[in-house]
Write a protein that holds these residues in place. Structure first.
Motif, PDB file in Angstrom:
ATOM      1  N   GLY A  49      34.225 -38.593 -37.650  1.00 20.83           N
ATOM      2  CA  GLY A  49      32.871 -38.099 -37.497  1.00 20.83           C
ATOM      3  C   GLY A  49      32.296 -37.499 -38.758  1.00 20.83           C
ATOM      4  N   TYR A  50      32.966 -37.677 -39.898  1.00 20.94           N
ATOM      5  CA  TYR A  50      32.534 -37.050 -41.144  1.00 20.94           C
ATOM      6  C   TYR A  50      31.115 -37.479 -41.486  1.00 20.94           C
ATOM      7  CZ  TYR A  50      32.363 -35.579 -45.989  1.00 20.94           C
ATOM      8  OH  TYR A  50      31.992 -34.989 -47.162  1.00 20.94           O
ATOM      9  N   GLY A  51      30.267 -36.482 -41.782  1.00 20.29           N
ATOM     10  CA  GLY A  51      28.911 -36.775 -42.189  1.00 20.29           C
ATOM     11  C   GLY A  51      27.925 -36.854 -41.046  1.00 20.29           C
ATOM     12  N   ALA A  52      28.384 -36.891 -39.780  1.00 18.49           N
ATOM     13  CA  ALA A  52      27.469 -36.974 -38.649  1.00 18.49           C
ATOM     14  C   ALA A  52      26.881 -35.604 -38.354  1.00 18.49           C
ATOM     15  CB  ALA A  52      28.201 -37.511 -37.419  1.00 18.49           C
ATOM     16  N   GLU A  61      16.387 -45.246 -29.574  1.00 14.54           N
ATOM     17  CA  GLU A  61      15.148 -44.590 -29.153  1.00 14.54           C
ATOM     18  C   GLU A  61      15.061 -43.180 -29.734  1.00 14.54           C
ATOM     19  OE1 GLU A  61      11.469 -44.200 -27.575  1.00 14.54           O
ATOM     20  OE2 GLU A  61      12.689 -46.030 -27.553  1.00 14.54           O
ATOM     21  N   PHE A  62      16.188 -42.466 -29.709  1.00 16.89           N
ATOM     22  CA  PHE A  62      16.213 -41.105 -30.249  1.00 16.89           C
ATOM     23  C   PHE A  62      15.878 -41.102 -31.736  1.00 16.89           C
ATOM     24  CE2 PHE A  62      18.710 -37.784 -32.467  1.00 16.89           C
ATOM     25  CZ  PHE A  62      18.097 -36.651 -31.932  1.00 16.89           C
ATOM     26  N   ASP A 107      16.344 -38.927 -39.388  1.00 16.35           N
ATOM     27  CA  ASP A 107      17.229 -38.254 -40.335  1.00 16.35           C
ATOM     28  C   ASP A 107      18.441 -37.598 -39.665  1.00 16.35           C
ATOM     29  OD1 ASP A 107      15.523 -38.921 -42.426  1.00 16.35           O
ATOM     30  OD2 ASP A 107      14.289 -37.134 -42.109  1.00 16.35           O
ATOM     31  N   ILE A 108      18.537 -37.727 -38.338  1.00 14.78           N
ATOM     32  CA  ILE A 108      19.667 -37.127 -37.627  1.00 14.78           C
ATOM     33  C   ILE A 108      20.711 -38.202 -37.357  1.00 14.78           C
ATOM     34  CG2 ILE A 108      20.437 -35.949 -35.530  1.00 14.78           C
ATOM     35  CD1 ILE A 108      17.716 -34.659 -35.315  1.00 14.78           C
ATOM     36  N   SER A 109      21.885 -38.046 -37.913  1.00 16.52           N
ATOM     37  CA  SER A 109      22.965 -39.028 -37.714  1.00 16.52           C
ATOM     38  C   SER A 109      23.778 -38.665 -36.469  1.00 16.52           C
ATOM     39  CB  SER A 109      23.873 -39.094 -38.942  1.00 16.52           C
ATOM     40  OG  SER A 109      24.421 -37.825 -39.232  1.00 16.52           O
ATOM     41  N   PHE A 142      19.133 -33.763 -29.409  1.00 18.77           N
ATOM     42  CA  PHE A 142      19.677 -34.933 -28.719  1.00 18.77           C
ATOM     43  C   PHE A 142      19.891 -34.621 -27.239  1.00 18.77           C
ATOM     44  CE2 PHE A 142      22.977 -37.879 -27.310  1.00 18.77           C
ATOM     45  CZ  PHE A 142      22.447 -39.088 -27.753  1.00 18.77           C
ATOM     46  N   TYR A 143      20.386 -33.443 -26.949  1.00 17.77           N
ATOM     47  CA  TYR A 143      20.584 -32.991 -25.569  1.00 17.77           C
ATOM     48  C   TYR A 143      19.264 -33.061 -24.791  1.00 17.77           C
ATOM     49  CZ  TYR A 143      21.375 -29.519 -21.829  1.00 17.77           C
ATOM     50  OH  TYR A 143      21.457 -28.856 -20.625  1.00 17.77           O
TER      51      TYR A 143
END
Length: 251
Positions: free
Chosen positions: A14-17, A37-38, A44-46, A230-231
């Motif tokens: 998950g590095y960088g997420a 869709e998100f 800019d959100i990984s 995201f939630y």
């Protein structure tokens, strides 16, 4: 040592997420559409997602896995984390899962007879997800019991680790398998030209307890504003439309 290796793997993977998500295996088929869709509004959100049986993901979170959000296959697993202070939000239903029965071996299996087809002597192997770790596996057992055929077919049952693996086994080895209805939308199934009533049937939801799938923000993710975005998206009308398009019911 095992715990350390798990954490190292997860951290590297998950590095960088910005947002790390643990999600029940059945969510895999809808997740790409949800993420797309998100990220239309949040480019800019990984996002990183790890998929698996909910029971196994709960164990990873309790062992310190750095997930920000947990999308469980039922409310029980999400509630367990909240009760033991591994979650910063109370569990909320994000979708309601549906169960299906699938076979690609229509030369010998006739699903037009519904669940009674499982009693046929030609059916040697029935795949289900592990009922101890996967809610869809529990629903499969409940279905067989409530249909009054469990005792007649129990010797044919082979358990997969997760509902995702149950699909793999159904396609590769089993005569028939209980799968998440959402899996019917998997791109890899298009080549089978599946027909309702022939290759698959949707299980009567009255035969199993509702699969209310719960979401939480974990204790690890409580201060992650991007995880909160995201939630909120997963609980939004747009996400509900996507879940519905992938065979789920929505609250």
């Amino acid at each position: 040592m095992k715990k350390i290796l798990i954490l190292l793997f997860l951290c590297i993977f998950g590095y960088g997420a910005d947002v790390n998500i643990a999600a029940a295996a059945n969510v895999a088929y809808a997740f790409k559409a949800l993420q797309k869709e998100f990220q239309k509004e949040n480019p800019d959100i990984s996002i990183n997602v790890s998929l698996g049986a909910s029971g196994n993901l709960v164990s990873q979170i309790k062992n310190g896995a750095p997930f920000d959000i947990f999308m469980a296959a039922n409310m029980k697993f999400a509630q367990n984390l909240y009760d033991e202070n591994y979650a910063s939000t109370k569990p909320v239903i994000y979708a309601q899962g549906a169960l299906a029965l699938l076979s690609i071996r229509t030369q010998t299996i006739n699903l037009k007879n519904g669940l009674d087809a499982l009693k046929d002597t030609k059916v040697k192997i029935i795949t289900i997800a592990n009922p101890k770790a996967a809610p869809y596996g529990q629903a499969s057992i409940q279905t067989l019991q409530n249909a009054k055929i469990y005792n007649q077919v129990k010797e044919k049952i082979i358990e997969a680790k997760s509902i995702g693996e149950a699909l793999t086994q159904t396609l590769k080895a089993a005569d028939v398998g209980f799968i998440a209805a959402s899996a019917l939308y998997e791109d890899g199934l298009k080549k089978y030209n599946l027909e309702k009533g022939k290759n698959y049937i949707l299980i009567d939801p009255n035969l199993y307890e509702p699969i209310n799938q719960g979401i939480i923000i974990t204790s690890h993710g409580k201060d992650n504003a991007k995880a909160k975005k995201f939630y909120d998206f997963i609980l939004s009308p747009k996400a509900k439309e996507i879940f519905k398009a992938y065979g789920y019911n929505t609250p």
